[in-house]
Design a protein around this motif. Structure first.
Motif, short mmCIF file in Angstrom:
data_model
loop_
_atom_site.label_atom_id
_atom_site.label_comp_id
_atom_site.label_asym_id
_atom_site.label_seq_id
_atom_site.Cartn_x
_atom_site.Cartn_y
_atom_site.Cartn_z
N ARG A 167 -9.14 11.46 14.94
CA ARG A 167 -8.30 10.35 14.48
C ARG A 167 -8.01 10.49 12.99
N ARG A 168 -9.01 10.92 12.22
CA ARG A 168 -8.81 11.07 10.77
C ARG A 168 -7.82 12.19 10.45
N ILE A 169 -8.01 13.37 11.06
CA ILE A 169 -7.17 14.50 10.68
C ILE A 169 -5.76 14.39 11.24
N ASN A 170 -5.58 13.55 12.27
CA ASN A 170 -4.24 13.36 12.84
C ASN A 170 -3.57 12.09 12.33
N SER A 171 -4.19 11.45 11.36
CA SER A 171 -3.65 10.20 10.83
C SER A 171 -2.28 10.41 10.19
N LYS A 172 -1.41 9.42 10.35
CA LYS A 172 -0.08 9.46 9.75
C LYS A 172 -0.04 8.68 8.43
N THR A 173 -1.19 8.21 8.00
CA THR A 173 -1.25 7.40 6.77
C THR A 173 -2.11 8.09 5.72
N LEU A 174 -1.81 9.35 5.46
CA LEU A 174 -2.55 10.12 4.47
C LEU A 174 -1.65 10.44 3.28
N PRO A 175 -2.16 10.33 2.07
CA PRO A 175 -1.33 10.57 0.87
C PRO A 175 -1.30 12.05 0.49
N ASN A 176 -0.49 12.35 -0.51
CA ASN A 176 -0.46 13.68 -1.10
C ASN A 176 -1.31 13.71 -2.36
N LYS A 177 -1.72 14.91 -2.73
CA LYS A 177 -2.52 15.06 -3.94
C LYS A 177 -1.72 14.64 -5.17
N ASN A 178 -0.48 15.02 -5.21
CA ASN A 178 0.40 14.65 -6.32
C ASN A 178 1.66 14.02 -5.76
N ASN A 179 1.99 12.84 -6.29
CA ASN A 179 3.14 12.10 -5.78
C ASN A 179 3.79 11.35 -6.94
N PRO A 180 4.81 11.94 -7.57
CA PRO A 180 5.48 11.27 -8.70
C PRO A 180 6.08 9.92 -8.34
N LEU A 181 6.41 9.70 -7.06
CA LEU A 181 7.01 8.44 -6.65
C LEU A 181 6.05 7.26 -6.85
N LEU A 182 4.75 7.54 -6.87
CA LEU A 182 3.78 6.47 -7.10
C LEU A 182 4.04 5.77 -8.43
N PHE A 183 4.51 6.52 -9.41
CA PHE A 183 4.68 5.99 -10.76
C PHE A 183 6.04 5.34 -10.98
N THR A 184 6.98 5.59 -10.07
CA THR A 184 8.34 5.07 -10.26
C THR A 184 8.75 4.05 -9.20
N LYS A 185 8.02 4.00 -8.10
CA LYS A 185 8.39 3.09 -7.01
C LYS A 185 8.26 1.64 -7.45
N ARG A 186 9.29 0.86 -7.17
CA ARG A 186 9.30 -0.55 -7.53
C ARG A 186 8.34 -1.32 -6.63
N ARG A 187 7.53 -2.16 -7.24
CA ARG A 187 6.54 -2.90 -6.46
C ARG A 187 7.15 -4.18 -5.90
N PRO A 188 6.73 -4.57 -4.70
CA PRO A 188 7.33 -5.75 -4.05
C PRO A 188 6.89 -7.04 -4.73
N LYS A 189 7.65 -8.08 -4.46
CA LYS A 189 7.32 -9.40 -4.98
C LYS A 189 6.04 -9.90 -4.32
N PHE A 190 5.23 -10.59 -5.10
CA PHE A 190 3.95 -11.08 -4.59
C PHE A 190 4.15 -12.15 -3.52
N THR A 191 3.41 -11.99 -2.43
CA THR A 191 3.38 -12.98 -1.35
C THR A 191 1.93 -13.37 -1.12
N LYS A 192 1.64 -14.64 -1.26
CA LYS A 192 0.27 -15.12 -1.16
C LYS A 192 -0.26 -14.99 0.26
N ILE A 193 -1.50 -14.55 0.38
CA ILE A 193 -2.19 -14.51 1.67
C ILE A 193 -2.88 -15.85 1.86
N GLU A 194 -2.45 -16.60 2.85
CA GLU A 194 -2.95 -17.96 3.04
C GLU A 194 -4.26 -18.01 3.84
N ALA A 195 -4.44 -17.05 4.73
CA ALA A 195 -5.63 -17.06 5.60
C ALA A 195 -6.16 -15.64 5.75
#
Length: 402
Positions: A167-195
């Motif tokens: 399950r770990r090695i076939n995961s589709k939610t794994l990052p890259n070692k280097n990802n320039p988009l992390l530093f430029t991607k616009r962050r979403p507006k805050f939405t409060k978690i109520e529960a």
């Protein structure tokens, strides 16, 4: 006598160690003068699953190396017996308790903690199909003690660990070692978690929820992240800062598709607690503990962190200690970290300290410091913490505050 397996004779291995158990009645049908002393042998290069009971005769007949360790073991037993004759009753009881704990821990060495690699075996299954081998990280043992084991042996009792590995090695939610988009991607507006969100519900206790102030802390951390403000979590001791932090990373993972990598730097004394809480509150994140001797860390780098392409990571979070971070700073600083977490961040109160200078050079998108109430510290120390999380912003101290 019970049948035994001699890996030394078959595979050219050495006798690695002897355990403290001896059998005086094997087999029970023999007369006392026919009984022989046997030793529980840990074979070099083999896991504790392959430990065998051997007598001095069988060890000599197999021509194993390391038989000197049997003599050393007998010397220790002799010294222990002499000590027992002179020791106080309380000291003996304390020693016996420690020995019981040691024996219990010894059984843990036979349990699979996680599988870290697999390969095709030279052997075949009974039906003629190609067999497989797994590289095993054993419970409570360092990565340097990992061993290759046959698939059939592991499937007998640890099928769930095999499933977890694939399950770990076939995961589709794994990052890259280097990802320039992390530093430029616009962050979403805050939405409060109520529960209490479903992704934080514990598998073994789904009714357990975050306390109100912990949920408030989670929302505060998410709000700061959405505003691109690194921050300091400074709750009093015992209020669950670890849980709030892991919940925050899990929320980034599940709600905002920030899959890491997250670097979590903690004291050695709290590492076990952090590892346990990750398993409870963020089971979908592959969190690996990076520590140990040179061989162990090399095993982790080779098998746990990256795929063969050298770009995609196998992990979402990496936990390490201050000391290991300083030793391997050149390697760890080569990653782009989506979030850097530093526990007991009062160690960063001096901006001239080695740890401070080391972490300042890391590529991090977001920084979270965990500490006691920083306002109780001097303004100079508070300035150092604020300057660390907001290096691009000017914070001026007057001469008296300095």
């Amino acid at each position: 006598m019970s049948p035994f397996f001699l890996p030394a004779a078959t595979h050219g291995q050495d006798a690695d160690a002897t355990a403290g158990n001896m059998i005086h009645e094997v087999p029970r049908t023999k007369a006392p003068e026919e009984l022989e002393r046997q030793y529980l042998i840990k074979w070099q290069g083999w896991s504790h699953l392959h430990n065998t009971w051997e007598s001095e005769k069988t060890l000599q007949a197999a021509g194993v190396k390391g038989a000197k360790k049997v003599e050393n073991y007998l010397k220790r037993i002799s010294e222990l017996n002499r000590w027992r004759k002179k020791a106080d009753k309380e000291d003996i009881e304390y020693f016996n308790c420690e020995q019981e704990l040691h024996d219990e821990q010894f059984e843990e060495y036979k349990k699979v903690e996680r599988i870290i690699a697999h390969q095709v075996s030279r052997d075949r299954n009974a039906n003629g199909s190609q067999a497989m081998e797994f590289f095993i990280k054993w419970q409570w043992l360092p990565y340097s003690e990992c061993t290759w084991e046959d698939e059939g042996l592991i499937r007998k009792n640890f099928t769930d660990k095999i499933d977890d590995y694939f399950r770990r090695i076939n995961s589709k939610t794994l990052p890259n070692k280097n990802n320039p988009l992390l530093f430029t991607k616009r962050r979403p507006k805050f939405t409060k978690i109520e529960a209490m969100p479903d992704f934080l519900r514990r598998r073994d206790n789904p009714d357990m929820e975050l306390r109100d102030y912990q949920l408030e802390g989670l929302n505060w951390l998410l709000h700061a992240w959405s505003r691109e403000n690194s921050c300091i979590l400074a709750d009093e001791m015992g209020l669950g800062k670890t849980i709030q932090t892991i919940s925050f990373l899990s929320a980034l993972f599940h709600l905002h598709e920030v899959h890491g990598p997250f670097l979590v730097v903690v004291p050695l004394s709290t590492m076990t607690a952090w590892q346990r809480e990750f398993e409870i509150w963020a089971p979908n994140l592959n969190a690996v503990v990076y520590m140990g001797d040179v061989v162990s860390r090399e095993q982790i780098r080779q098998f746990e962190l990256m795929f063969a392409n050298g770009r995609q990571l196998k992990i979402n979070a990496l936990l390490t200690t201050y000391e290991i971070l300083l030793k391997d700073k050149s390697y760890l600083s080569s990653f782009d970290w989506a979030c850097l977490v530093v526990d007991e961040a009062h160690r960063l109160k001096n901006n001239e300290a080695l740890l401070y200078q080391c972490l300042t050079g890391f590529n991090t998108v977001h920084r979270l410091l965990i500490t006691g109430t920083p306002l109780q510290n001097s303004l100079r120390e508070l300035w150092a913490l604020l300057h660390f999380i907001m290096p691009g912003k000017t914070i001026i101290l007057n001469s008296q505050q300095r």
